[in-house]
Design a protein around this motif. Sequence first.
Motif, PDB file in Angstrom:
ATOM      1  N   PHE A 166      48.058  17.627  31.697  1.00 40.63           N
ATOM      2  CA  PHE A 166      47.160  18.737  31.381  1.00 40.63           C
ATOM      3  C   PHE A 166      47.300  19.096  29.911  1.00 40.63           C
ATOM      4  CE2 PHE A 166      45.506  23.039  31.143  1.00 40.63           C
ATOM      5  CZ  PHE A 166      44.376  22.939  31.952  1.00 40.63           C
ATOM      6  N   PRO A 167      46.182  19.112  29.169  1.00 41.94           N
ATOM      7  CA  PRO A 167      46.237  19.453  27.743  1.00 41.94           C
ATOM      8  C   PRO A 167      46.172  20.966  27.541  1.00 41.94           C
ATOM      9  CG  PRO A 167      44.017  18.814  28.335  1.00 41.94           C
ATOM     10  CD  PRO A 167      44.844  18.679  29.583  1.00 41.94           C
ATOM     11  N   VAL A 168      46.971  21.480  26.613  1.00 48.34           N
ATOM     12  CA  VAL A 168      46.925  22.895  26.266  1.00 48.34           C
ATOM     13  C   VAL A 168      46.769  23.034  24.759  1.00 48.34           C
ATOM     14  CG1 VAL A 168      48.338  23.595  28.239  1.00 48.34           C
ATOM     15  CG2 VAL A 168      49.445  23.089  26.036  1.00 48.34           C
ATOM     16  N   CYS A 169      46.418  24.235  24.342  1.00 48.80           N
ATOM     17  CA  CYS A 169      46.220  24.502  22.919  1.00 48.80           C
ATOM     18  C   CYS A 169      47.518  25.040  22.330  1.00 48.80           C
ATOM     19  CB  CYS A 169      45.090  25.507  22.735  1.00 48.80           C
ATOM     20  SG  CYS A 169      44.679  25.863  21.017  1.00 48.80           S
ATOM     21  N   GLY A 170      48.106  24.292  21.435  1.00 51.22           N
ATOM     22  CA  GLY A 170      49.359  24.718  20.817  1.00 51.22           C
ATOM     23  C   GLY A 170      50.446  24.935  21.860  1.00 51.22           C
ATOM     24  N   LEU A 171      51.152  26.051  21.755  1.00 49.28           N
ATOM     25  CA  LEU A 171      52.241  26.345  22.691  1.00 49.28           C
ATOM     26  C   LEU A 171      51.736  26.961  23.998  1.00 49.28           C
ATOM     27  CD1 LEU A 171      54.882  27.846  20.226  1.00 49.28           C
ATOM     28  CD2 LEU A 171      54.794  25.513  21.164  1.00 49.28           C
ATOM     29  N   ALA A 172      50.471  27.373  24.027  1.00 47.92           N
ATOM     30  CA  ALA A 172      49.906  28.033  25.215  1.00 47.92           C
ATOM     31  C   ALA A 172      50.831  29.158  25.670  1.00 47.92           C
ATOM     32  CB  ALA A 172      49.675  27.023  26.336  1.00 47.92           C
ATOM     33  N   SER A 173      51.145  30.034  24.732  1.00 45.69           N
ATOM     34  CA  SER A 173      52.160  31.062  24.963  1.00 45.69           C
ATOM     35  C   SER A 173      51.606  32.405  25.438  1.00 45.69           C
ATOM     36  CB  SER A 173      52.952  31.300  23.674  1.00 45.69           C
ATOM     37  OG  SER A 173      52.076  31.701  22.625  1.00 45.69           O
ATOM     38  N   GLY A 174      50.288  32.506  25.585  1.00 43.59           N
ATOM     39  CA  GLY A 174      49.702  33.766  26.017  1.00 43.59           C
ATOM     40  C   GLY A 174      50.063  34.111  27.448  1.00 43.59           C
ATOM     41  N   LEU A 175      50.369  35.379  27.720  1.00 39.98           N
ATOM     42  CA  LEU A 175      50.763  35.811  29.060  1.00 39.98           C
ATOM     43  C   LEU A 175      49.573  35.828  30.015  1.00 39.98           C
ATOM     44  CD1 LEU A 175      53.255  38.741  28.362  1.00 39.98           C
ATOM     45  CD2 LEU A 175      53.781  36.403  29.108  1.00 39.98           C
ATOM     46  N   ARG A 176      49.858  35.423  31.260  1.00 40.16           N
ATOM     47  CA  ARG A 176      48.867  35.458  32.334  1.00 40.16           C
ATOM     48  C   ARG A 176      49.493  36.095  33.568  1.00 40.16           C
ATOM     49  NH1 ARG A 176      46.474  34.348  28.489  1.00 40.16           N
ATOM     50  NH2 ARG A 176      44.797  32.828  28.180  1.00 40.16           N
ATOM     51  N   GLN A 177      48.621  36.661  34.433  1.00 38.30           N
ATOM     52  CA  GLN A 177      49.057  37.289  35.683  1.00 38.30           C
ATOM     53  C   GLN A 177      48.090  36.904  36.797  1.00 38.30           C
ATOM     54  OE1 GLN A 177      48.558  40.987  33.531  1.00 38.30           O
ATOM     55  NE2 GLN A 177      50.563  41.679  34.236  1.00 38.30           N
ATOM     56  N   PRO A 178      48.168  35.664  37.287  1.00 34.87           N
ATOM     57  CA  PRO A 178      47.228  35.236  38.329  1.00 34.87           C
ATOM     58  C   PRO A 178      47.367  36.123  39.567  1.00 34.87           C
ATOM     59  CG  PRO A 178      48.487  33.379  37.450  1.00 34.87           C
ATOM     60  CD  PRO A 178      49.133  34.616  36.935  1.00 34.87           C
ATOM     61  N   VAL A 179      46.228  36.497  40.145  1.00 29.52           N
ATOM     62  CA  VAL A 179      46.252  37.371  41.327  1.00 29.52           C
ATOM     63  C   VAL A 179      45.472  36.696  42.447  1.00 29.52           C
ATOM     64  CG1 VAL A 179      44.249  38.700  40.476  1.00 29.52           C
ATOM     65  CG2 VAL A 179      45.764  39.687  42.198  1.00 29.52           C
ATOM     66  N   HIS A 180      46.080  36.657  43.627  1.00 28.22           N
ATOM     67  CA  HIS A 180      45.469  35.970  44.763  1.00 28.22           C
ATOM     68  C   HIS A 180      44.364  36.815  45.382  1.00 28.22           C
ATOM     69  CE1 HIS A 180      45.012  33.559  48.390  1.00 28.22           C
ATOM     70  NE2 HIS A 180      45.780  32.640  47.825  1.00 28.22           N
ATOM     71  N   ALA A 181      43.296  36.146  45.824  1.00 31.55           N
ATOM     72  CA  ALA A 181      42.173  36.848  46.448  1.00 31.55           C
ATOM     73  C   ALA A 181      42.617  37.638  47.671  1.00 31.55           C
ATOM     74  CB  ALA A 181      41.090  35.846  46.831  1.00 31.55           C
ATOM     75  N   ARG A 182      43.617  37.146  48.390  1.00 33.65           N
ATOM     76  CA  ARG A 182      44.135  37.881  49.553  1.00 33.65           C
ATOM     77  C   ARG A 182      44.681  39.238  49.149  1.00 33.65           C
ATOM     78  NH1 ARG A 182      46.496  32.915  51.975  1.00 33.65           N
ATOM     79  NH2 ARG A 182      45.437  32.525  53.976  1.00 33.65           N
ATOM     80  N   ASP A 183      45.408  39.275  48.029  1.00 35.42           N
ATOM     81  CA  ASP A 183      45.988  40.542  47.566  1.00 35.42           C
ATOM     82  C   ASP A 183      44.906  41.522  47.138  1.00 35.42           C
ATOM     83  OD1 ASP A 183      48.552  39.596  48.036  1.00 35.42           O
ATOM     84  OD2 ASP A 183      48.765  38.785  46.019  1.00 35.42           O
ATOM     85  N   LEU A 184      43.810  40.993  46.608  1.00 42.82           N
ATOM     86  CA  LEU A 184      42.712  41.865  46.189  1.00 42.82           C
ATOM     87  C   LEU A 184      41.967  42.423  47.398  1.00 42.82           C
ATOM     88  CD1 LEU A 184      41.372  39.752  43.198  1.00 42.82           C
ATOM     89  CD2 LEU A 184      42.826  41.794  43.111  1.00 42.82           C
ATOM     90  N   ALA A 185      41.788  41.607  48.432  1.00 42.72           N
ATOM     91  CA  ALA A 185      41.158  42.097  49.659  1.00 42.72           C
ATOM     92  C   ALA A 185      42.012  43.189  50.291  1.00 42.72           C
ATOM     93  CB  ALA A 185      40.946  40.943  50.638  1.00 42.72           C
ATOM     94  N   THR A 186      43.319  42.969  50.299  1.00 45.50           N
ATOM     95  CA  THR A 186      44.234  43.992  50.822  1.00 45.50           C
ATOM     96  C   THR A 186      44.149  45.260  49.992  1.00 45.50           C
ATOM     97  OG1 THR A 186      45.761  42.325  51.698  1.00 45.50           O
ATOM     98  CG2 THR A 186      46.660  44.519  51.294  1.00 45.50           C
TER      99      THR A 186
END
Length: 291
Positions: A166-186
């Motif tokens: 998988f190719p990324v841009c530079g260090l790809a150091s930006g923070l992410r917070q993936p959230v599951h659709a199940r948690d959003l429905a709840t």
Amino acid sequence: MVADNRGLLVIGARSLVGRRMAEAIKSAGWPQDSVRYTAREPLAGQSLILDTTRPQDFQPDRNFVAVIMCAPIWLISEALLERLTELGMKRIIAFSSTSRLTKATSAEPAEREVVARLAEGEAILTAFCEARGVAWTILRPTLIYDEGEDANVSRIAGTIRKLGFFPVCGLASGLRQPVHARDLATAAMQALTAKPAYNMAYNLSGGEDLTYADMVRRIFEALGKAPVIIALPVWMWRLGFFALNLIRPKKALKRNISMALRMNVDLWFDHSAATKAFGYAPRAFRPVFQT
């Protein structure tokens, strides 16, 4: 037409969150016979048809005191809200996106247009509800995923399966917070009956903070593969997008250099307000893909 104080309408049954609402509603103990689901097209005979551009044509068999809008918030109009009010709506939950906050200054016109549509949808909803005494809550998720269904995490997984890296841009150091659709429905069901959440908007992030690169590593691990992440400089991404958009111009609006550059930008949001108001508790990022 049936009328009671437990009628619940879910708009957008085919959306990522909409697909998970039935299980969340069941877990919340809401009477199943009082719930109806809508989609633009029939969903295995389980949903009603609702054309948001022609809300007066919506003629369900019952009234609804509560509505959960899982379809894009920019589909909301005064006419739609008026029709829902005629059907008994006193409470509405609507999903927007944290993109409204992260892409407001994007260099890409298409992304700024999305921000404008999100903002307009939120404004129409809040103005109407406050004028008519309808309790509203807006939920703004971060990066939504649902294994095999979404265009975020599952797209990364698809690239890994296809290329083996998988190719990324530079260090790809930006923070992410993936959230599951199940948690959003709840979360929607939790907020529905939580009075502290009335007339409030909440950012709903995932239960774990990861750099973009670490998120990709987790996806490799979920697929049972050793991570092979290739860091490419910005100039190579610019050249690649330029060539891709020449070859396939119809994809230009969906693929742009801003997407690559954001790999190094923190897209982080605090969800503690939602936890305090209605017990929001998202899971850590451990996706499970079918093999």
